[in-house]
Write a protein that holds these residues in place. Structure first.
Motif, short mmCIF file in Angstrom:
data_model
loop_
_atom_site.label_atom_id
_atom_site.label_comp_id
_atom_site.label_asym_id
_atom_site.label_seq_id
_atom_site.Cartn_x
_atom_site.Cartn_y
_atom_site.Cartn_z
N ARG A 33 -30.56 -50.86 39.25
CA ARG A 33 -29.50 -49.91 39.56
C ARG A 33 -29.88 -48.53 39.05
NH1 ARG A 33 -27.39 -53.55 42.83
NH2 ARG A 33 -25.77 -51.99 43.20
N ILE A 34 -29.46 -47.52 39.79
CA ILE A 34 -29.79 -46.15 39.40
C ILE A 34 -29.22 -45.81 38.02
CG2 ILE A 34 -29.62 -43.74 40.07
CD1 ILE A 34 -31.35 -45.51 41.89
N VAL A 48 -25.35 -48.12 43.32
CA VAL A 48 -26.52 -47.80 44.14
C VAL A 48 -27.77 -48.42 43.52
CG1 VAL A 48 -27.92 -45.96 45.14
CG2 VAL A 48 -25.46 -45.62 44.82
N SER A 49 -28.54 -49.11 44.32
CA SER A 49 -29.78 -49.72 43.84
C SER A 49 -30.99 -48.93 44.33
CB SER A 49 -29.89 -51.15 44.35
OG SER A 49 -30.17 -51.16 45.74
N LEU A 86 -23.21 -44.65 40.25
CA LEU A 86 -24.65 -44.88 40.11
C LEU A 86 -24.98 -46.35 39.90
CD1 LEU A 86 -25.73 -41.78 38.02
CD2 LEU A 86 -26.01 -42.21 40.47
N ASP A 87 -24.01 -47.10 39.42
CA ASP A 87 -24.23 -48.53 39.27
C ASP A 87 -24.07 -49.25 40.61
OD1 ASP A 87 -24.71 -50.70 37.32
OD2 ASP A 87 -22.79 -51.43 38.09
N ASP A 145 -31.85 -55.31 42.23
CA ASP A 145 -31.28 -55.46 40.88
C ASP A 145 -31.55 -54.26 39.99
OD1 ASP A 145 -30.07 -57.87 41.29
OD2 ASP A 145 -31.78 -59.07 40.63
N ASP A 186 -29.03 -47.67 35.48
CA ASP A 186 -29.96 -48.19 34.47
C ASP A 186 -31.12 -47.24 34.26
OD1 ASP A 186 -28.37 -50.44 34.38
OD2 ASP A 186 -29.60 -51.56 35.80
#
Lengths: 164, 164
Positions: free
Chosen positions: A75-76, A127-128, A124-125, A73, A78
């Motif tokens: 995310r990069i 990718v976690s 980027l969202d 949960d 974030d």
DNA sequence: CTATTCCCGAGTAAAATAATCAGCTATTAA
DNA sequence: TTAATAGCTGATTATTTTACTCGGGAATAG
């Protein structure tokens, strides 16, 4: 979304945290020495990450930081948005309605940067932290059909330098 | 690929050039006043654009710059790469084989930045000067299936700031 | 208590970006 | 042939951002 080394540091640190925390808090001193980032700088980054709700802190001996969410949960996008201050509106007075340049014309490049920012964010969202940790980030060959733009016929040489 | 305001200036200037040149050269002085960029700074950018083969120069009165290629063949990625110096390899000693960090481990985030750079390049290479000029750059809703990463369930608020 | 660790704000150093300056060369047109 | 235009170049400065330092504080485990 701004892309600077600051965001990279944050992602490196978060990845390190994810890797070395087994339920227990990880101290910034450990991360600092492993990732070769100054402790004080890390503290600044983690202050933002904490305010962004990405990590929890535990004070005192044996304390440190814990992920506030699962790796999946987190995310990069974030992580990067938490540390990278929104760019000060350069010269484009981006008040949507009024437009950008003095002559009232909405600057032609506005849509481009807008869409580029969107593309970056989408990626980027997607990718976690888990993806990064377990090396699930892999080269994808082609891009989706984006806008009405045509593809350039011949593929071209390019030197990547978002080096991390 | 590095994304800075420098690249944005270059794209703005190139778009201006494309728009105002009808076969005739456009002087930097004109671009400078229209786009509110300093003349000397533009000269520096166009020196690079010329070396990059993106524009041709004509000296003397009535001179200025011309696109070296058609608007369709001038990709945004080319423009940005022409002016933005490749980022100096930060702390990641990216000698591929040896890996990044002192412990010999290839840093976990390397693949991420590598792939992000690829994504950005793919997108900017898919957009031409013609697309920007004629407002063909439009928001695309979703991204292709990239890597093995899962999508985050809820769509989230984000403040774009690759403002242009 | 005391050592550890997070926390916070102010300040500094180094780097990159943006702009300036001074002077040059090529070309046109009077 | 001269003067004006506009590109070309290198050096220098100013501004901003990044990265880091410093000096303290507050919570907490042992």
């Amino acid at each position: 979304m701004k892309l600077t080394t600051k965001g990279r540091y944050a992602v490196m640190a978060m990845t390190d945290l994810a890797k070395h925390s087994e339920g227990r808090p990880v101290s910034l001193a450990d991360i600092a020495s492993r990732q070769e980032i100054s402790l004080s700088y890390l503290e600044q980054l983690f202050a933002r990450l904490r305010r962004g709700g990405l990590v929890r802190s535990v004070r005192g001996p044996g304390g440190g930081y814990l992920l506030a969410r699962t790796m999946e949960d987190t995310r990069i996008s974030d992580v990067i948005m938490a540390v990278d201050e929104p760019m000060s509106a350069t010269r484009c007075k981006s008040n949507s309605a009024t437009g950008c340049l003095s002559d009232g014309t909405r600057c032609l490049t506005h849509d481009l940067w807008d869409e580029l920012g969107h593309q970056i964010h989408l990626y980027l969202d997607s990718v976690s932290l888990d993806d990064v940790m377990n090396r699930k980030v892999r080269r994808s060959a082609s891009q989706q059909d984006v806008s009405s733009a045509q593809k350039k016929p011949e593929t071209q040489e390019f030197s990547l330098d978002v080096a991390g």
